[in-house]
Design an enzyme around this catalytic site. Structure first.
Site, PDB file in Angstrom:
ATOM      1  CB  THR A 197      54.256 118.806  25.205  1.00 39.88           C
ATOM      2  OG1 THR A 197      53.781 119.991  25.824  1.00 39.88           O
ATOM      3  CG2 THR A 197      53.108 117.993  24.694  1.00 39.88           C
TER       4      THR A 197
ATOM      5  NE  ARG B 193      66.483 127.273  30.327  1.00 41.15           N
ATOM      6  CZ  ARG B 193      65.978 127.068  29.106  1.00 41.15           C
ATOM      7  NH1 ARG B 193      64.729 126.681  28.949  1.00 41.15           N
ATOM      8  NH2 ARG B 193      66.734 127.262  28.044  1.00 41.15           N
TER       9      ARG B 193
ATOM     10  NE  ARG C 120      54.016 120.578  39.769  1.00 40.76           N
ATOM     11  CZ  ARG C 120      54.655 121.629  40.275  1.00 40.76           C
ATOM     12  NH1 ARG C 120      55.037 121.610  41.535  1.00 40.76           N
ATOM     13  NH2 ARG C 120      54.911 122.697  39.547  1.00 40.76           N
TER      14      ARG C 120
ATOM     15  CD  GLU D 209      61.806 111.714  10.400  1.00 41.11           C
ATOM     16  OE1 GLU D 209      62.551 110.983   9.762  1.00 41.11           O
ATOM     17  OE2 GLU D 209      61.086 112.593   9.855  1.00 41.11           O
TER      18      GLU D 209
ATOM     19  N   GLY E 175      56.432 116.777  12.960  1.00 39.78           N
ATOM     20  CA  GLY E 175      56.150 115.891  14.100  1.00 39.78           C
ATOM     21  C   GLY E 175      56.398 114.432  13.802  1.00 39.78           C
TER      22      GLY E 175
ATOM     23  CD  GLU F 238      53.572 127.569  21.589  1.00 42.17           C
ATOM     24  OE1 GLU F 238      53.652 127.840  22.803  1.00 42.17           O
ATOM     25  OE2 GLU F 238      53.700 126.424  21.142  1.00 42.17           O
TER      26      GLU F 238
ATOM     27  CE  LYS G 111      57.418 122.595  12.117  1.00 43.24           C
ATOM     28  NZ  LYS G 111      55.983 122.747  12.396  1.00 43.24           N
TER      29      LYS G 111
ATOM     30  N   GLY H  45      52.262 117.417  18.836  1.00 49.88           N
ATOM     31  CA  GLY H  45      51.644 116.603  19.884  1.00 49.88           C
ATOM     32  C   GLY H  45      52.680 115.731  20.561  1.00 49.88           C
TER      33      GLY H  45
END
Ligand code: HSE
Length: 450
Positions: A13, A45, A52, A133, A138, A194, A209, A316
């Site tokens: 992503t 990998r 694609r 960062e 995010g 997930e 974090k 995101g």
């Protein structure tokens, strides 16, 4: 000037978002960086899957290779962007890239929380930069803020909502009265959690974090293994509702605080660092209490600046890519500077890190929400308040519900004033031993964040 050449390892992503942002904003990015930034090759990998995924943005000619080590150490590459995730391979690749004299940009918080000390030492020895960062919150530039914007300050504490998935679940439980299980299912259906959501809901991701943030804020090494971590999977809709009735919201917070501990001597009082992730009641009127859904926010209290708040998308594709590109621009601007003139990885010079200990959770001082189900009979409340008084624990507020029709069991909810955790541990053992106690005591920490 020729563009700086980067290798991207990992085309999930964030990798896809990175290619899109670099392509869309290339002119602005070049004007800021002073030269172009081009992805010259990709490591993945599964080459077919990667082609694609990124082909529509990168075009058919960009080399994609499954020999990740060769990509990470390619002599024509100046910056390696590690977005492959995981720990073992990522560590090997990052160390190989550093060994080959590459700068590294990574979004991998687990890697840094577990192996950051080793990675930064290797980068220091080789005179290269490791920028990260995107590893925390995010797109929010919190690393930049802590490492550069707040350098005048002695940071007093940090409190952050730094896991969007768990914040989404808590918002959903509050909005609809849903159970934890159904709010988690909703988060999974929307693609936030997930399929194995353990790291998000059990606080591990937030603790990764927080370990990074606390190292930068307090000038200590990364110490994930000493973080106290408790997730949200045991929270009930009742606790969320009772918290509301008392004027609070429950958030999964990462809290790190510099505190004085023990008796004072001629050198003053000893100092310790709290490093803890757990569900937390915070007053509903605080800005942090109103951060909803998958958004992240971090409150940093500095002695000079006072409280500062950083809010935005914690995950995101493009929000995270925004942070990766910011690092790429930083590295591009600074890569010709002498290593000693660059911003230190952990904000403090490597030889100036302190060994201030992390406090065990039993020594942390905070306030508590206690909920217990008891038999509704004379003397129950007196027994409980006696136990709390024996432990020197002062009650700040209390709520008792009438027994449901046809039952003689009731919930008692108490908010305590601040006390040391081990005293509450001892009181809970005694309360649970009462013949009138019908359930284990639910204990949630309370922070005023004033
Ligand atoms: N899984 C994380 C979250 C995003 O839910 O916030 C990446 O760190």
């Amino acid at each position: 000037m020729t563009p700086i050449r980067i290798a991207l390892i990992g085309t999930g992503t964030v990798g896809g978002g990175l290619l899109r942002v670099l392509a869309r904003n290339q002119e602005e990015i070049m004007r800021r960086a002073g030269r172009g930034i081009v992805v010259a090759r990709i490591g993945a990998r599964d080459v077919v899957k990667a082609r694609r995924a990124v082909g529509p943005v990168s075009g058919p000619d960009l080399p994609i290779d499954d020999d990740l080590h060769a990509v990470a150490t390619d002599p024509s590459i100046e910056i390696v962007v590690e977005l492959i995730g995981g720990i073992v391979d990522a560590r090997r690749l990052v160390l190989a890239a550093i060994g080959a004299g590459k700068h590294v940009v990574t979004a991998n918080k687990a890697l840094l929380a577990l192996h950051g000390n080793e990675i930064f030492a290797a980068a220091q020895a080789r005179g290269v930069m490791v920028a990260f960062e995107a590893a925390v919150a995010g797109g929010i530039p919190i690393i930049k803020a802590l490492r550069e914007g707040l350098t005048a300050n002695r940071v007093e504490w940090i409190a952050g909502i730094i896991n969007g998935t768990s914040n989404f679940i808590l918002s959903s439980m509050r909005d609809s009265g849903a159970s934890f299980a159904s709010a988690l299912a909703e988060a999974q259906a929307l693609g936030y959690a997930e399929s194995d959501p353990t790291f998000d809901i059990e606080g591990t991701d937030a603790a990764h974090k927080l370990s990074i943030l606390s190292a930068i804020a307090f000038g200590i090494p990364m110490q994930f293994e000493r973080a106290y971590t408790e997730g949200i999977s045991q929270l009930t809709a009742d606790d969320i509702r009772y918290a509301e009735e008392l004027g609070y919201r429950i958030k999964l917070l990462g809290i790190s605080r510099r505190v004085e501990v023990g008796e004072s001597n001629e050198e003053g009082r000893a100092v310790g660092i709290e490093l803890r992730v757990h569900p937390t009641l915070i007053p509903a009127r605080r800005l942090l209490a109103n951060v909803e859904g998958v958004m992240n926010a971090i409150l940093v209290k500095g002695d000079a600046v006072g409280p500062t708040l950083y809010y935005g998308a914690g995950a995101g594709a493009e929000p995270t890519a925004s942070a990766v590109v910011a690092d790429l621009v930083d590295v591009t601007r600074l890569h010709t500077a002498d290593p000693e003139h660059r911003v230190p990885h952990l904000a403090f010079q490597p030889d100036a890190l302190s060994s201030t200990p992390i406090l065990p959770i039993a020594e942390v001082r905070t306030a508590y929400y206690l909920r217990l189900r008891v038999a509704d009979q004379p003397g129950v409340l007196a027994d409980i308040t006696r136990i709390l008084a024996d432990g020197g624990i002062s009650i700040g507020a209390m709520l008792q519900k009438e027994p449901e029709a046809g039952t003689s069991a009731t919930d008692i909810i108490m908010l305590t004033h601040g006390t040391i955790e081990k005293r509450v541990d001892a009181a809970i053992v005694r309360i649970e031993a009462l013949a009138t106690a019908l359930s284990a005591v639910t204990r949630i920490r309370v922070e005023d964040l004033a």
